[in-house]
Scaffold this active site. Structure first.
Site, PDB file in Angstrom:
ATOM      1  N   CYS A 114     -16.126  -8.607   0.140  1.00 18.70           N
ATOM      2  CA  CYS A 114     -14.750  -8.334   0.827  1.00 18.70           C
ATOM      3  C   CYS A 114     -13.467  -8.841   0.484  1.00 18.70           C
ATOM      4  O   CYS A 114     -12.714  -8.349   0.467  1.00 18.70           O
ATOM      5  CB  CYS A 114     -15.182  -8.296   2.332  1.00 18.70           C
ATOM      6  SG  CYS A 114     -16.854  -7.726   3.224  1.00 18.70           S
ATOM      7  N   VAL A 135     -10.388  -6.652  -0.639  1.00 16.75           N
ATOM      8  CA  VAL A 135      -9.529  -6.579   0.346  1.00 16.75           C
ATOM      9  C   VAL A 135      -7.986  -7.029  -0.224  1.00 16.75           C
ATOM     10  O   VAL A 135      -6.994  -6.451  -0.143  1.00 16.75           O
ATOM     11  CB  VAL A 135      -9.484  -7.384   1.617  1.00 16.75           C
ATOM     12  CG1 VAL A 135      -8.212  -7.774   2.385  1.00 16.75           C
ATOM     13  CG2 VAL A 135     -10.563  -6.961   2.346  1.00 16.75           C
TER      14      VAL A 135
END
Length: 518
Positions: A152, A156
């Site tokens: 992640c 991101v």
């Protein structure tokens, strides 16, 4: 405390000692002080139809999903290639989870490294982590290939993995010609099967399409070989052995793409094997020229199947086939693609499975099952249950979508045993809990986390879904083919007879069915 070097007490009995019981009792002063009556009334309400309706109405919360995240699947895929080190661009904590998850299931060490991104990388980007991480991984662990995936954090902030790898080579972290296939595997979308698919396609694209545009793409020269891709499979050790045996009986040259079965089944003989088995780079290149690719998990390999088809091959997709019809279809496809007859040995195994099913059908006929897991696996199990005359009443797949739902419904509609059975895509284990209370079934098929449903609802659990942490060595046995189906049949029967014994133990009251012969 009662524990000492002179008297080591197993944890089961240790926490029954007075000191530990007092500790557990004293914890309540730090918790919400609801009365036991209030807690009991709320628990009972969660078993009602009223609560189920509210539970199924939620749309912004997932409770205990029956899936894992993309990078876990990417690590699985990387483990299936020879002397390949999985490199996850992200935090150390994420990678610790992937290693532990596989090691607990397979009871084998799982090699995987991290770029160790922390707060500064989250702000300024993870380029330096990639440069240093690849250098360390290459020099310390001496792989032939490093397969990069992401978590992640890297996704991101938008790290450009392709550019980072090329920069790392320019800075001398790894040689220019060293193979580093990569895939973007954001954990906040998709699931472990999506990550497997992305990572597997990343390896094929790297070799077939010019190594991130640093060389010329390969030119396909068709031959008569056959590729096989199993998909994300928690029983890969037993299943890959069975698949190779089947192809050997046909006398067919098969190229298994992504085979981690040896990596998770190394012997204890005094030698540590950080890398064992797996598909070689030469085999990945050769796979381009195959006549066709058989894929056992359509929903686990959607992008990969499309990518292979775009390179001129016939692609045959299935849904984790097992049982009689599923295995029949697999064998007939091999026969069609190769022109070879189905071997007599396999025909005999088919008869043996049919015989075993006939011997036992009276016990499983009409039994109702709830099952949850990956989309392809649920299709395979549902089909086999209905061959046995059982009813797959609730079929839940958190990572199953609309297309999967339509396919399962068509399967259910094809036989009377599917009447009244329902499909639940995008649902989780808390949804399933409501179903087990309001529409009870006889048995549950799932993974280790189903034991909490078993405890709450008193529905006996058959462990046939990844991960299995609280039982040992299930992964060593096949679930595919006639032989694998025989194993699944025995597991279903064992749980049935265990439940029957447990329900008929009371002397002179229920032991009328506590039989010696069944």
């Amino acid at each position: 405390m009662p524990q000492s070097a002179d008297k080591v007490i197993d944890h089961e009995m240790l926490f029954r000692e007075p000191e530990y019981q007092d500790m557990l009792s004293n914890k309540k002063q730090f918790e919400l002080k609801h009365s036991d009556e209030k807690i009991t009334s709320i628990v009972e309400w969660t078993k009602t139809e009223d609560y189920k309706q509210k539970n199924f109405a939620r749309d912004s919360l997932t409770v205990n999903p029956a899936k894992a995240c993309q990078p876990l699947g990417a690590v699985f895929a990387a483990n299936g290639f020879a002397k390949t080190l999985s490199f996850v661009h992200g935090s150390q904590g994420c990678v610790a989870y992937y290693r532990a998850h596989f090691s607990r299931h397979f009871k084998e060490p799982t090699s995987c490294v991290s770029s160790s991104m922390t707060e500064d990388a989250a702000v300024f980007g993870g380029l330096n982590n990639m440069v240093d991480g690849l250098a360390n991984a290459y020099s310390l662990y001496k792989p032939d290939m490093i397969a990069v995936s992401t978590t992640c954090m890297a996704e991101v902030i938008g790290d450009d993995v392709d550019a980072f790898i090329k920069t790392s080579k320019q800075k001398g972290s790894i040689p220019e010609e060293f193979d580093v296939p990569f895939a973007h595997t954001p954990a906040f979308v998709g699931s472990h099967i999506t990550g497997y698919d992305n990572a597997l396609m990343g390896v094929l694209r790297h070799f077939w399409d010019g190594k991130a545009k640093t060389t010329e793409p390969l030119v396909r020269v068709p031959n008569d070989s056959i590729n096989f891709i199993g998909g994300f499979d928690g029983f890969v050790v037993g299943n890959m052995r069975e698949i190779r045996r089947i192809f050997d009986l046909f006398g067919v040259q098969v190229n298994i793409i992504c085979d981690p079965s040896e990596s998770w089944n190394t012997p204890t003989d005094g030698e540590f094997r950080m890398y064992a088995g797996g598909t070689t780079k030469e085999e990945v290149v050769a796979a381009l020229h195959a006549k066709a690719t058989i894929i056992f998990q359509e929903f686990s390999c959607e992008k990969t199947a499309k990518f292979i088809a775009e390179h001129g091959q016939e692609v045959v997709t299935m849904n984790a086939p097992m049982g009689v019809a599923g295995t029949d279809k697999f064998l007939m496809e091999i026969s069609r693609l190769t022109g070879k007859p189905i071997p007599a040995a396999l025909e005999k195994e088919r008869g043996e499975l049919v015989d075993a099913m006939t011997d036992s059908q009276a016990h499983l006929h009409g039994k109702r099952y709830a099952l949850y897991g990956d989309p392809d696996q649920m299709l395979g199990y549902a089909a086999f249950l209905m061959e046995l005359g059982a009813e797959p009443t609730h079929i839940v797949s958190t990572n199953g979508g609309k297309e999967w739902e339509v396919k399962v419904q068509a399967l259910l509609d094809s036989t009377p045993y599917g009447k009244g059975c329902k499909v639940y895509p995008k649902r989780d284990l808390w949804h399933l809990r409501s179903l087990l209370f309001t529409e009870p079934v006889d048995f549950l098929i799932g993974n280790t986390y189903g034991k909490f449903l078993e405890r709450d609802t008193k529905t006996p659990l058959v462990r046939l879904v990844f991960p299995i942490h609280d039982r040992h060595h299930y992964h060593r046995y096949a679930t595919w083919g006639y032989n694998g189906s025989m194993r699944v049949l025995v597991m279903l029967l064992d749980e049935f007879f265990e439940a029957l014994d447990a329900n008929t133990m009371e002397i002179a009251k229920t032991d009328y069915s506590y039989d010696i012969v069944r």
